[in-house]
Design an enzyme around this catalytic site. Structure first.
Site, PDB file in Angstrom:
ATOM      1  CG  ASN A 171      -0.248  -0.059   2.471  1.00 17.45           C
ATOM      2  OD1 ASN A 171       0.966  -0.402   2.576  1.00 17.45           O
ATOM      3  ND2 ASN A 171      -0.997   0.298   3.602  1.00 17.45           N
ATOM      4  CB  CYS A 172       4.637   1.962   0.123  1.00 20.09           C
ATOM      5  SG  CYS A 172       5.684   3.268  -0.034  1.00 20.09           S
ATOM      6  CG  ASP A 173       0.296   6.121  -2.452  1.00 21.74           C
ATOM      7  OD1 ASP A 173      -0.345   5.217  -2.946  1.00 21.74           O
ATOM      8  OD2 ASP A 173      -0.215   7.258  -1.831  1.00 21.74           O
TER       9      ASP A 173
END
Length: 117
Positions: free
Chosen positions: A13-15
């Site tokens: 979920n890390c942009d």
């Protein structure tokens, strides 16, 4: 250098990890994504990463860092940071990208310049 096989360690979920993966693939690299929490042998990887990027590996702007005790924060820069990074994988600055024997931490202009030539 485009066309290389890279391993990108990050969080799903890390942009920033998503952005790095996309840019590397668009540059022609083959990128294997590995979740730093669920799929990584941190006991084996953290010493290698610390040796390659000792000043960059601990993410001091993370929520995890802000929630550490002062005693834990004092361990950074010592052998104690190894245990902190194992215990709190989200304390590792992301992404960590392995390009052969080279290790790059983060997705700053320096890393982009080295990998997107």
């Amino acid at each position: 250098m485009p066309g290389q096989k890279l391993v990108l360690y990050g969080l799903k979920n890390c942009d920033t990890c998503k952005k790095a993966k996309r840019a590397l693939e668009e540059a022609g690299d083959t990128v294997q994504f590995v979740d730093i929490r669920d799929e990584t042998d941190l006991a084996a990887k953290v010493p290698v990463w610390l040796k390659a990027a000792p000043e960059k590996l601990v993410n001091k702007s993370s929520t995890t860092w802000r929630n550490l005790t002062n005693g834990d924060k004092a361990k950074v820069g010592t052998q104690g940071e190894f245990q902190l990074l194992i215990k709190y994988p989200t304390l590792i600055k992301r992404p960590v990208i392995e390009a052969g024997r080279a290790v790059h931490v983060g997705w700053g202009k320096d890393v982009q310049g080295a990998l997107l030539k």
